[in-house]
Design a protein around this motif. Structure first.
Motif, PDB file in Angstrom:
ATOM      1  N   PHE A  57      24.553  17.678  15.762  1.00  0.00           N
ATOM      2  CA  PHE A  57      24.817  18.617  16.856  1.00  0.00           C
ATOM      3  C   PHE A  57      25.183  17.840  18.105  1.00  0.00           C
ATOM      4  O   PHE A  57      24.666  16.752  18.329  1.00  0.00           O
ATOM      5  CB  PHE A  57      23.567  19.451  17.155  1.00  0.00           C
ATOM      6  CG  PHE A  57      22.917  19.985  15.923  1.00  0.00           C
ATOM      7  CD1 PHE A  57      23.409  21.122  15.295  1.00  0.00           C
ATOM      8  CD2 PHE A  57      21.847  19.317  15.349  1.00  0.00           C
ATOM      9  CE1 PHE A  57      22.830  21.584  14.120  1.00  0.00           C
ATOM     10  CE2 PHE A  57      21.257  19.771  14.175  1.00  0.00           C
ATOM     11  CZ  PHE A  57      21.749  20.909  13.567  1.00  0.00           C
ATOM     12  N   GLU A  58      26.066  18.415  18.928  1.00  0.00           N
ATOM     13  CA  GLU A  58      26.320  17.839  20.246  1.00  0.00           C
ATOM     14  C   GLU A  58      25.581  18.655  21.289  1.00  0.00           C
ATOM     15  O   GLU A  58      25.671  19.894  21.300  1.00  0.00           O
ATOM     16  CB  GLU A  58      27.819  17.829  20.573  1.00  0.00           C
ATOM     17  CG  GLU A  58      28.091  17.256  21.981  1.00  0.00           C
ATOM     18  CD  GLU A  58      29.561  17.108  22.333  1.00  0.00           C
ATOM     19  OE1 GLU A  58      30.436  17.474  21.527  1.00  0.00           O
ATOM     20  OE2 GLU A  58      29.819  16.639  23.469  1.00  0.00           O
ATOM     21  N   ALA A  59      24.840  17.977  22.149  1.00  0.00           N
ATOM     22  CA  ALA A  59      24.126  18.638  23.243  1.00  0.00           C
ATOM     23  C   ALA A  59      25.081  18.866  24.410  1.00  0.00           C
ATOM     24  O   ALA A  59      25.763  17.942  24.843  1.00  0.00           O
ATOM     25  CB  ALA A  59      22.947  17.777  23.698  1.00  0.00           C
ATOM     26  N   VAL A 116      24.859  12.952  22.579  1.00  0.00           N
ATOM     27  CA  VAL A 116      24.607  13.206  24.002  1.00  0.00           C
ATOM     28  C   VAL A 116      25.744  12.594  24.825  1.00  0.00           C
ATOM     29  O   VAL A 116      26.123  11.443  24.600  1.00  0.00           O
ATOM     30  CB  VAL A 116      23.247  12.596  24.434  1.00  0.00           C
ATOM     31  CG1 VAL A 116      23.017  12.773  25.927  1.00  0.00           C
ATOM     32  CG2 VAL A 116      22.099  13.214  23.638  1.00  0.00           C
ATOM     33  N   ASN A 117      26.278  13.366  25.757  1.00  0.00           N
ATOM     34  CA  ASN A 117      27.354  12.889  26.626  1.00  0.00           C
ATOM     35  C   ASN A 117      26.794  12.079  27.790  1.00  0.00           C
ATOM     36  O   ASN A 117      25.860  12.515  28.460  1.00  0.00           O
ATOM     37  CB  ASN A 117      28.120  14.083  27.215  1.00  0.00           C
ATOM     38  CG  ASN A 117      28.891  14.835  26.157  1.00  0.00           C
ATOM     39  OD1 ASN A 117      29.952  14.392  25.708  1.00  0.00           O
ATOM     40  ND2 ASN A 117      28.357  15.980  25.739  1.00  0.00           N
ATOM     41  N   LEU A 118      27.388  10.934  28.054  1.00  0.00           N
ATOM     42  CA  LEU A 118      27.045  10.183  29.257  1.00  0.00           C
ATOM     43  C   LEU A 118      28.121  10.402  30.291  1.00  0.00           C
ATOM     44  O   LEU A 118      29.290  10.581  29.948  1.00  0.00           O
ATOM     45  CB  LEU A 118      26.983   8.682  28.968  1.00  0.00           C
ATOM     46  CG  LEU A 118      25.815   8.096  28.192  1.00  0.00           C
ATOM     47  CD1 LEU A 118      25.803   6.583  28.408  1.00  0.00           C
ATOM     48  CD2 LEU A 118      24.487   8.704  28.590  1.00  0.00           C
ATOM     49  N   ILE A 148      25.517   8.323  21.245  1.00  0.00           N
ATOM     50  CA  ILE A 148      25.835   8.346  22.669  1.00  0.00           C
ATOM     51  C   ILE A 148      27.352   8.424  22.828  1.00  0.00           C
ATOM     52  O   ILE A 148      28.077   7.581  22.302  1.00  0.00           O
ATOM     53  CB  ILE A 148      25.287   7.073  23.365  1.00  0.00           C
ATOM     54  CG1 ILE A 148      23.761   7.005  23.257  1.00  0.00           C
ATOM     55  CG2 ILE A 148      25.748   6.996  24.817  1.00  0.00           C
ATOM     56  CD1 ILE A 148      23.013   8.073  24.017  1.00  0.00           C
ATOM     57  N   GLU A 149      27.832   9.457  23.535  1.00  0.00           N
ATOM     58  CA  GLU A 149      29.273   9.625  23.723  1.00  0.00           C
ATOM     59  C   GLU A 149      29.710   9.112  25.096  1.00  0.00           C
ATOM     60  O   GLU A 149      29.180   9.544  26.111  1.00  0.00           O
ATOM     61  CB  GLU A 149      29.655  11.119  23.615  1.00  0.00           C
ATOM     62  CG  GLU A 149      29.427  11.693  22.233  1.00  0.00           C
ATOM     63  CD  GLU A 149      30.027  13.087  22.076  1.00  0.00           C
ATOM     64  OE1 GLU A 149      30.724  13.563  23.003  1.00  0.00           O
ATOM     65  OE2 GLU A 149      29.790  13.706  21.023  1.00  0.00           O
ATOM     66  N   VAL A 150      30.671   8.210  25.072  1.00  0.00           N
ATOM     67  CA  VAL A 150      31.285   7.777  26.328  1.00  0.00           C
ATOM     68  C   VAL A 150      32.773   8.125  26.237  1.00  0.00           C
ATOM     69  O   VAL A 150      33.320   8.208  25.143  1.00  0.00           O
ATOM     70  CB  VAL A 150      31.108   6.254  26.567  1.00  0.00           C
ATOM     71  CG1 VAL A 150      29.635   5.895  26.696  1.00  0.00           C
ATOM     72  CG2 VAL A 150      31.752   5.418  25.460  1.00  0.00           C
TER      73      VAL A 150
END
Ligand code: C2E
Ligand code: CA
Ligand code: CA
Ligand code: CA
Length: 278
Positions: A57-59, A116-118, A148-150
């Motif tokens: 899942f993406e938050a 999770v998006n940073l 961790i998404e950048v």
């Protein structure tokens, strides 16, 4: 100034006055939002295209602003970024997302991932590795289930520094993804030096499949390149079965989009998982 703080705020309303005043208002509203727990996470399922199982899942953060309803992240994240409040909001997001996946994986005896998006500011300025580690320890989750998404854009500028930051994050044992791939300005020559596990193909290249043959060529090329670099691919904004078929035929591992589900509050997400059929 007191009146200003209480007045209903309209984004980019010229009658409100200077940009400086505007950011002061929003900043104080965002501070209130943190204090009064007006933020909420929604979660969008990511589906393994070959097995059709749920991958993770993406938050995605939401701001439930009193009297105004839900303010989309595209509106408030940039303002939070300017004021620096994104660091605090981002730490809350990390904490909540880790606690969420801990609950879900316990409940379903599963090993789902949480992405999770940073924000740029979190990535560059703050002690991000410490924040990530703290969130994982508090929630007692394994690093392997955190992604961790950048964004590409965050990696531009000082490349060496960005690589060092990415290596610090990777050293925690978490996964690292490049979000919105193809829309930024990163040079392909750097891609091989980035210690990332996953490329997320931006919705821009997915949305017109199977009508736009150029977008299909670009998507297929991104997928093939990612695989040569030993990265996995997540396609964003998947809305039709034709898109799934195309992506799967091109060996894209994961799909995410309205076809499978919109982002859901935790309660809805639990019933999505309970009712999910392959
Ligand atoms: P993103 O990271 O690229 O997230 C994907 C966005 O696309 C989400 O919008 C999602 O709801 C939307 N989306 C997903 N599937 C589809 C689809 O099939 N069709 C269409 N048209 N849209 C789809 P959302 O939730 O409004 O978030 C927008 C952006 O705000 C995110 O883009 C991300 O850049 C930022 N954002 C959201 N949550 C956070 C957060 O916790 N921290 C940070 N720093 N940024 C966040
Ligand atoms: Ca994202
Ligand atoms: Ca994205
Ligand atoms: Ca996007």
């Amino acid at each position: 100034a007191k009146d200003l703080g209480r007045s209903t705020f309209h984004f980019f309303d010229p009658v409100l006055g200077s940009a400086a005043q505007k950011s002061i208002v929003i900043e104080s509203q965002l501070r209130e939002a943190i204090k009064h727990k007006q933020f909420e996470l929604h979660f969008q399922p990511q589906i393994d295209l070959a097995s059709k199982t749920i991958f993770g899942f993406e938050a995605l953060v939401r701001w439930n602003k009193p009297e105004e309803g839900q303010i989309p992240p595209n509106v408030f994240i940039p303002i939070a970024e300017q004021s620096g409040l994104i660091v605090e909001i981002g730490e809350w997001v990390l904490d909540e997302a880790c606690r969420f996946i801990s609950r879900i994986n316990r409940k379903f005896d599963s090993q789902y991932m949480i992405a999770v998006n940073l924000s740029a500011r979190q990535f560059k300025d703050s002690n991000i590795t410490h924040a990530i580690k703290k969130a994982m320890v508090n929630a007692r989750i394994k690093p392997e289930c955190l992604d961790i998404e950048v964004t590409e854009t965050m990696l531009m500028g000082n490349i060496e520094e960005a690589i060092a930051h990415m290596q610090d994050i990777k050293a925690l044992g978490v996964q690292l993804s490049i979000d919105d791939f193809g829309t930024g300005y990163s040079s392909l020559s750097y891609l091989k030096r980035f210690p990332v596990n996953t490329l997320k193909v931006d919705r821009a290249f997915v949305k017109d499949i199977p009508h736009d043959t150029d977008d299909m060529a670009i998507s297929a090329a991104i997928i093939a390149m990612a695989h040569k670099l030993k990265m996995h691919v997540i396609a964003e904004g998947v809305e039709t079965q034709e898109q799934v078929d195309f992506l799967r035929d091109n060996h894209c591992e994961i799909g995410q989009g309205y076809l499978f589900s919109r982002p859901l509050a935790e309660k809805e997400l639990i019933s999505f998982i309970e009712n999910y059929k392959i």
